[in-house]
Each structure stands twice: as C-alpha cells, then as structure tokens.
Design an enzyme around this catalytic site. Structure first.
Site: not given
Ligand code: FEO
Length: 397
Positions: A23, A79, A81, A83, A145, A164, A192, A225
């Site tokens: 992040h 998702h 995001e 990553d 999230h 996530d 996390y 992850h």
C-alpha cells in the site's frame, strides 16, 4: 512457478520475497508476500485473479508454461486492487474477448484503474458460472475490504477463493498452512486483520455468518495472499470471528514519544505500576518514533487498553505520537480503554490533546491523564507508578 493444488487446479501466482512495504509505504511486510492466482480447469478453464503489475510479464510467461492463453475461457477478478488486477492489462491485450467476471463495483474499480473496455460480466451473490461438471458460485463481499470485493466457491472441490480475506503477507514456497512456521503465520494473520480489516469488523461477522449459513463444505480456503488453508480451514474463520468481535487479550500497550527521556521514564514507571497491581497483565512499551507502526497497531489491537504519551511541544504533541493517533482513528477499534501522559516545561497541552483525540477515536478514556513538569522528579515518578496501578485496576474492572 506453477504449483498443482489439485489435479485440476494450479497456483500460478508470484511469491514476492523482496517486498518490505505494501500500500505504498503504509503497511510493513517484513516477511514479503505472495500474490495468489489460480487456474481452474474443467470442460472450461477459469483464471482467478492475477498478480501485481510489476510482475505482469513474469506472470504471463509463467502462465503460458501451464496453459495456452487462448484456452482460458473466463477471467475472474475478485477485487480490483492492483496487487491482484495488475497483470490484467497485459493479459487482456492477448485475450481481449475473454469475459471478465466481477461485481458491479468491480467494473468501476477496474475501469478506474486501467481505462479499458473489457468484456465485463457482472455477477451478484448466488450467481453461478458453469465450468462443466463443476461450477463457481459467487459471493459479493463489499467492504471486505473494498466495495468491489467478492469471493467465489468451487463446487465438488469445495474450495473457497476468498481473495484478501483470510490472507497474510507471508512469502513462502510451501504455500500450505500446515507447512509453515505457525507462530509466523499467526503473527502475519493477526497483523493483516488488525491493520486492514478492523474497520469492517461488523461486516466480517455478518459475511462469515452468511457464508456459514449456506452449509457448503469447505475443504480449502485459497486467499489471494499467503498460505492456502488446507489443514482445518475453519480455524482461520473462527479466528476472524474472534478478531472481529472487539478482540482483546490481557494486555496493555504503552506507546510514547520522548524528547529528553522524561516521557520515557514516565512510561516505564506507569508500566511498573501496572505490573505491581496485576502481574497477570502483559505490558508492552513502544517508542512510537522508533517502532514499526503496523506492528504497533497490531499490539494495540491485542490490548484492553492503550496509554499514549508525548511531551508538549509548541502547544501540541510530537509528530510520531500524532501519527499513531491518526492511524488509530481510521481503524475504529471497539471496546478499548485509554489514557494519556507526558512531560511539559511550561504550557502543557499534550495530555489534553491526546485525551480528546482518544475520545474522538472511540476509546473509553479512563481519566484526565498524568503530566510531569520538566524531567520527572522522584515524586512525579511515584505518581506515575500510582497512575499505572489505577489504570490496571480500571482495566480489570
Ligand atoms: Fe490484496 Fe485489497 O488487495
């Protein structure tokens, strides 16, 4: 690396041993991370998530060792995001017509990041995608999230691809929860949760209960992850239910910044008082200016109470103390007690500022805090010890 999870399912992600900040620079990753991507084969083939953009080329080269790209029938973007979606532009340039399954919010985040008009197929909770004998069932997970987040469940193999949720920033070549160091796994799992999911705890409980009510057998949980939960995958679900429910261990965290060691001496005396009042409480001290903020947030997450200290400077508080209060504000901790302390030379605003900020952040502030003028005298240190005893008693009441 391609790793066969089952005969029909491959892990095709990236282990990032080098990563030390995530992040941007907001989350420390002392143990690296993995970006998990999964290839599911039946009569049709689905690719679930990709990897972070800098690894896009490597990801596609690796993927091609396992499958010809034109054999991929569906891309699932759980998702948006980067990553997990970062390799999509390079991948979709080679297979532009392949449908991308995501939530409505996923179309917004993916379009917002990449400004590409991919063949989006919007799915909602309960929608299914047939791969042949097996199907994927989609479960939206808004704010777990991001608004776009979702999970999907593979029938017959009984695998939940949770994105996530249930993940950890933990690089490992072993990839299964029963093969890695259990203390490291726990540390990274709770870190996390504390740093990423705490603000959404009510939604975590609601979503887990919703999924459990479906009574689907779950043989594995495959997050995006860290390790795959194959040994008793329910253990991480139960941990999440505990962590989401105003979690606290029998711990008090004392976090302070100091200029000339006066506030540090106060912190140590307060800790001495806590221990004297109740030897069963774990007390941990951190100089916030010298501590990793995400590790400190994890300790605060584990605490019944947090004591924040700063000397007064320019009618305010030191910047590292202000920064941890800012971090705590965003996370919205539940059911925690708190108090302030600090040295001063003349005006002495720090404890009032910290106490007010703690109240704004939702902490139950136990008292007006304790101040000591200049370098704490013997009497001032004894007052801090008494203050610590009072805090310990209040925390246990
Ligand atoms: Fe691992 Fe929200 O991305």
């Amino acid at each position: 690396m391609v790793f066969a999870i089952k005969e029909n399912i491959s892990w095709v992600g990236k282990v990032d041993w080098e990563l030390r900040a995530f992040h941007g620079n907001e989350y420390s990753t002392h143990r690296g991370t993995t970006y998990n991507s999964y290839l599911v084969r039946d009569e049709k083939t689905a690719l679930i998530d990709t990897v972070w953009g800098p690894f896009a080329g490597e990801f596609i080269q690796n993927l091609k060792k396992d499958i010809s790209l034109d054999k991929i029938d569906f891309v699932i973007a759980n998702h948006g995001e980067t990553d997990h979606s970062g390799a999509l532009p390079e991948l979709m340039a080679q297979i532009p017509d392949v449908p991308v399954y995501c939530t409505r919010k996923g179309t917004e985040s993916l379009a917002g990041h990449y400004h590409q008009d991919w063949n989006f197929h919007v799915v909602k909770t309960g929608d299914t995608l047939s791969l042949g004998a097996k199907e994927l069932i989609f479960v939206e997970a808004p704010m777990l999230h991001w608004p776009d987040s979702m999970m999907c469940y593979l029938t017959s193999d009984n695998i939940l691809f949770s994105n996530d949720a249930f993940g950890q920033h933990l690089a490992t070549e072993l990839l299964y929860n029963d093969l890695v160091d259990q203390a490291e796994l726990y540390e990274e799992g709770i870190k996390y949760y504390a740093n990423i999911l705490t603000p959404f705890s009510k939604l975590v409980i609601k979503k887990i209960k919703e999924v459990l009510a479906l009574n689907l057998p779950v043989d594995m949980i495959c997050p995006s992850h860290g390790v795959i939960w194959r040994d008793n995958p329910r253990q991480i679900v139960e941990r999440y239910l505990q962590w989401a429910d105003a979690y606290a261990e029998n711990q008090i965290t004392v976090a302070y910044d100091t200029m000339w060691n006066g506030t540090r001496r106060m912190a140590e005396a307060i800790a001495q008082g806590i221990e004297a009042a109740d030897a069963g409480i774990t007390v941990k001290l951190f100089n916030v200016a010298r501590s990793d903020k995400n590790d400190l947030i994890t300790e605060i997450f584990k605490s019944k109470a947090v004591l924040i200290g700063s000397p007064t400077i320019n009618k305010g508080i030191l910047s590292a103390a202000a920064a941890i209060l800012e971090e705590m504000d965003g996370l919205g901790f539940q059911n925690k007690k708190a108090a302030a302390f600090g040295c001063y030379g003349w005006s002495g605003e720090a404890t009032t500022i910290i106490s007010e900020r703690l109240k704004e952040d939702g902490f139950q502030v136990l008292n007006d805090g304790i101040m000591a003028k200049w370098n704490p005298s013997r009497d001032a240190i004894e007052n801090c010890v008494r203050f610590g005893k009072d805090v310990a008693l209040a925390v246990q009441s």
